[in-house]
Enzyme design. Structure first.
Site, PDB file in Angstrom:
ATOM      1  N   LYS A  56       2.942   2.150  -3.266  1.00 55.21           N
ATOM      2  CA  LYS A  56       2.131   2.370  -4.478  1.00 55.21           C
ATOM      3  C   LYS A  56       1.173   3.545  -4.307  1.00 55.21           C
ATOM      4  CE  LYS A  56      -1.892  -0.635  -4.233  1.00 55.21           C
ATOM      5  NZ  LYS A  56      -2.919   0.364  -4.055  1.00 55.21           N
ATOM      6  N   CYS A  81       0.789  -1.238   0.000  1.00 56.79           N
ATOM      7  CA  CYS A  81       0.000   0.000   0.000  1.00 56.79           C
ATOM      8  C   CYS A  81       0.821   1.288   0.000  1.00 56.79           C
ATOM      9  CB  CYS A  81      -0.950  -0.007   1.180  1.00 56.79           C
ATOM     10  SG  CYS A  81      -2.223  -1.257   0.983  1.00 56.79           S
TER      11      CYS A  81
HETATM   12  N1  LIG Z   1      -3.553  -5.124   1.414  1.00 56.35           N
HETATM   13  C1  LIG Z   1      -3.868  -4.142   2.238  1.00 56.35           C
HETATM   14  O1  LIG Z   1      -3.391  -4.060   3.370  1.00 56.35           O
HETATM   15  C2  LIG Z   1      -4.827  -3.071   1.796  1.00 56.35           C
HETATM   16  C3  LIG Z   1      -5.379  -2.211   2.769  1.00 56.35           C
HETATM   17  C4  LIG Z   1      -6.266  -1.240   2.346  1.00 56.35           C
HETATM   18  C5  LIG Z   1      -6.597  -1.117   1.006  1.00 56.35           C
HETATM   19  N2  LIG Z   1      -6.036  -1.953   0.085  1.00 56.35           N
HETATM   20  C6  LIG Z   1      -6.428  -1.808  -1.313  1.00 56.35           C
HETATM   21  O2  LIG Z   1      -7.401  -2.809  -1.610  1.00 56.35           O
HETATM   22  C7  LIG Z   1      -7.242  -3.258  -2.964  1.00 56.35           C
HETATM   23  C8  LIG Z   1      -7.004  -4.763  -2.975  1.00 56.35           C
HETATM   24  O3  LIG Z   1      -5.787  -5.029  -2.314  1.00 56.35           O
HETATM   25  P1  LIG Z   1      -5.332  -6.507  -1.916  1.00 56.35           P
HETATM   26  O4  LIG Z   1      -4.080  -6.380  -1.133  1.00 56.35           O
HETATM   27  O5  LIG Z   1      -6.498  -7.223  -1.316  1.00 56.35           O
HETATM   28  O6  LIG Z   1      -5.025  -7.112  -3.368  1.00 56.35           O
HETATM   29  P2  LIG Z   1      -4.598  -8.581  -3.778  1.00 56.35           P
HETATM   30  O7  LIG Z   1      -3.675  -8.431  -4.899  1.00 56.35           O
HETATM   31  O8  LIG Z   1      -4.193  -9.350  -2.556  1.00 56.35           O
HETATM   32  O9  LIG Z   1      -5.956  -9.249  -4.300  1.00 56.35           O
HETATM   33  C9  LIG Z   1      -6.645  -8.811  -5.438  1.00 56.35           C
HETATM   34  C10 LIG Z   1      -7.500  -9.988  -5.932  1.00 56.35           C
HETATM   35  O10 LIG Z   1      -8.362  -9.521  -6.965  1.00 56.35           O
HETATM   36  C11 LIG Z   1      -8.519 -10.566  -7.910  1.00 56.35           C
HETATM   37  N3  LIG Z   1      -9.062 -10.041  -9.168  1.00 56.35           N
HETATM   38  C12 LIG Z   1      -8.459  -9.357 -10.157  1.00 56.35           C
HETATM   39  N4  LIG Z   1      -9.332  -9.056 -11.148  1.00 56.35           N
HETATM   40  C13 LIG Z   1     -10.529  -9.569 -10.764  1.00 56.35           C
HETATM   41  C14 LIG Z   1     -11.834  -9.580 -11.360  1.00 56.35           C
HETATM   42  N5  LIG Z   1     -12.077  -9.001 -12.534  1.00 56.35           N
HETATM   43  N6  LIG Z   1     -12.823 -10.204 -10.683  1.00 56.35           N
HETATM   44  C15 LIG Z   1     -12.597 -10.802  -9.492  1.00 56.35           C
HETATM   45  N7  LIG Z   1     -11.383 -10.812  -8.891  1.00 56.35           N
HETATM   46  C16 LIG Z   1     -10.362 -10.202  -9.508  1.00 56.35           C
HETATM   47  C17 LIG Z   1      -7.114 -11.124  -8.013  1.00 56.35           C
HETATM   48  O11 LIG Z   1      -7.103 -12.414  -8.611  1.00 56.35           O
HETATM   49  C18 LIG Z   1      -6.686 -11.124  -6.543  1.00 56.35           C
HETATM   50  O12 LIG Z   1      -7.041 -12.344  -5.913  1.00 56.35           O
HETATM   51  C19 LIG Z   1      -6.089  -2.451  -3.544  1.00 56.35           C
HETATM   52  O13 LIG Z   1      -6.605  -1.322  -4.190  1.00 56.35           O
HETATM   53  C20 LIG Z   1      -5.311  -2.038  -2.311  1.00 56.35           C
HETATM   54  O14 LIG Z   1      -4.596  -0.843  -2.512  1.00 56.35           O
HETATM   55  C21 LIG Z   1      -5.175  -2.937   0.457  1.00 56.35           C
END
Ligand SMILES: NC(=O)c1ccc[n+]([C@@H]2O[C@H](COP(=O)([O-])OP(=O)(O)OC[C@H]3O[C@@H](n4cnc5c(N)ncnc54)[C@H](O)[C@@H]3O)[C@@H](O)[C@H]2O)c1
Length: 452
Positions: A271, A268
């Site tokens: 990026k 996070c």
């Molecule tokens: N990881 C964190 O701590 C955190 C905290 C707050 C916010 N975020 C934000 O939340 C969002 C997700 O982060 P994350 O860490 O969970 O990502 P991640 O990469 O762990 O997971 C994303 C998932 O989305 C799936 N995906 C992609 N395209 C898809 C589609 N069309 N339909 C269904 N699934 C699909 C991928 O296969 C993957 O499993 C990002 O924008 C991130 O910045 C993350």
């Protein structure tokens, strides 16, 4: 309520699991078939304390299911969360292709009113793009179905994700004026998490989108600020840990997030700071603070290797270096942009071998780097240091906080300890005879060249 969550990563899986745990019926959708197959069989793809138990319980009780069928997920839900990744594009801006792909899927399958909730971290203006994408697809189907898009950024921390989700400091929701269905629906979704007091803050979508970036940028700024102070402390012969206590005791500053270290990583902060800088620059604003925060962080990730190099007079070829901690922070196996990766690359470039130990991230490390002769996995922390030339600490896992210093010194071939998390008392190190190089502590200066 019937809720679908697109994306079963850290955010989507935690959101789906926690919403089902309070009684909603949740369908989690992912395009990754292997992940979904695993989840159907109770295999949790990430390490997150407490998550497995919640997923298994709600699966068993029929409130949580996993699918790759986007059509079914859209038609069966009242509320649809988008929680897919928004990685950095080549220019640092957020890559919205996954978010907009979900918007298209929603438009293609929509059969009645839906509330689409953007939980991914997305640049200001993305809710408008999601709305437009859904409208365009509906128009191409000659359909006129009412729907809403709102922004609901997620603030959870990996490693404490469940706790953060079920006991959030705030729940931010951004929507457009006059869209009256959004607030009552979102209150219904999150009601069970607001029993103690109302945590919901409603605002415009643009303000909600910026709130998420502002929060992460502020936290990253605190870290880079402290790392800069540590670098100054090192040069003036001060101890940054004393300075930290001295400033943290001021309630206007506080103790949170002012730990000096070897740089921030994870999925996070890096990026999101890049994406916000990119948004600002597209609008003609240079964002000098954000640019500096990133520059300080990049440089800080190299500090561990430089200290090590100094300790061995610039020659690490053929040395065995133990590394404690690979994850970007404790309680997670996430190694995205972790300082350990910068260290490992530098060690390998210098011709050294890394003997690594992390309580949970070894499999992730193996996935990233594959098999190589200069990367050896140890089963426990002491096995990593046995016969090594030096120890470097990258992650402040709890189990590293207390160590038998004599045993550590005896296990190491040369008594060099580079501590990227300032875990130990420099005086105790000196008494044991360990050459201790921490971040921004006077002791690092007392041993220039290390003498190892
Ligand atoms: N990881 C964190 O701590 C955190 C905290 C707050 C916010 N975020 C934000 O939340 C969002 C997700 O982060 P994350 O860490 O969970 O990502 P991640 O990469 O762990 O997971 C994303 C998932 O989305 C799936 N995906 C992609 N395209 C898809 C589609 N069309 N339909 C269904 N699934 C699909 C991928 O296969 C993957 O499993 C990002 O924008 C991130 O910045 C993350």
């Amino acid at each position: 309520m019937r809720i679908s969550v697109f994306g079963t990563g850290y955010v989507g899986l935690v959101t789906g699991a926690c919403l089902s745990d309070v009684g909603h019926h949740v369908t989690c959708v992912d395009v990754d078939t292997a992940k979904v197959d695993g989840l159907k069989n109770g295999i949790i793809p990430i390490y997150e304390p407490g998550l497995e138990e919640i997923v298994l319980r709600n699966q068993r009780e029929g409130r949580l299911q996993f699918t790759v069928d986007a059509v079914d997920a859209v038609t069966s839900a009242d509320v649809i969360f988008i929680a897919v990744g928004t990685p950095s594009g080549e220019d640092g801006s957020a890559d919205l292709r996954y978010v907009l792909a979900v918007a298209s899927s929603v438009g293609e399958a929509m059969n009645s009113y839906k509330l689409v909730v953007d939980k991914s971290t997305v640049p200001v203006g993305t809710a408008d793009k999601v709305r437009q994408t859904i409208s365009d697809v509906l128009a191409s189907r000659n359909e006129k179905i009412d729907f809403d898009v709102c922004s609901n950024p997620e603030f959870l921390k990996e490693g404490a994700a469940i706790e953060d989700f079920v006991r959030p400091a705030r729940i931010v929701v951004g929507s457009e004026p006059g869209r009256d269905r959004v607030e009552p629906l979102m209150r219904e979704v999150y009601g069970p998490f607001c029993r103690n007091h109302d945590k919901m803050i409603f605002m415009s979508t643009r303000s909600a989108e910026l709130t998420k970036y502002a929060a992460n940028a502020m936290l990253a700024t605190k870290i880079s600020f402290m790392n800069e102070m540590a670098n100054i402390a090192e040069r003036v012969g001060a101890d940054i840990e004393h300075v930290r206590l001295g400033i943290g005791s001021d309630p206007r500053i506080g103790y949170h997030f002012i730990y000096p270290g070897c740089g921030y990583g994870g999925s996070c902060f890096p990026k999101d700071v890049r994406a916000l800088t990119s948004t600002a620059s597209e609008l003609g604003y240079r964002a000098p603070i954000l640019t500096a925060v990133q520059a300080v962080n990049e440089a800080q990730k190299e500090v561990l290797f430089r200290k090590l190099e100094n300790a061995f007079d610039g020659d690490l070829a053929g040395r065995k270096i133990a590394v404690w901690g690979l994850a970007f922070k404790p309680n997670t196996d996430d190694m995205r942009e972790a300082p350990s990766r910068v260290l490992l690359d530098a060690l390998w470039n210098a011709g050294a071998t890394a003997i690594v130990y992390d309580p949970v991230a070894s499999a992730e490390c193996q996935r990233i780097f594959g098999d190589r002769d200069d990367l050896i996995y140890a089963n426990d922390r002491m096995a990593a240091v046995e016969g090594a030339d030096a120890l470097v600490i990258c992650t402040e896992w709890k189990e590293f906080r207390v160590v038998d210093l004599d045993a550590l010194k005896n296990a190491l071939k040369t008594p060099v300890l580079v501590d990227g998390r300032n875990l130990y008392d420099p005086e105790a190190m000196r008494q044991t005879g360990l050459l201790y190089f921490a971040i921004g502590r006077g002791d690092s200066l007392a041993n220039p060249g290390g003498g190892a």
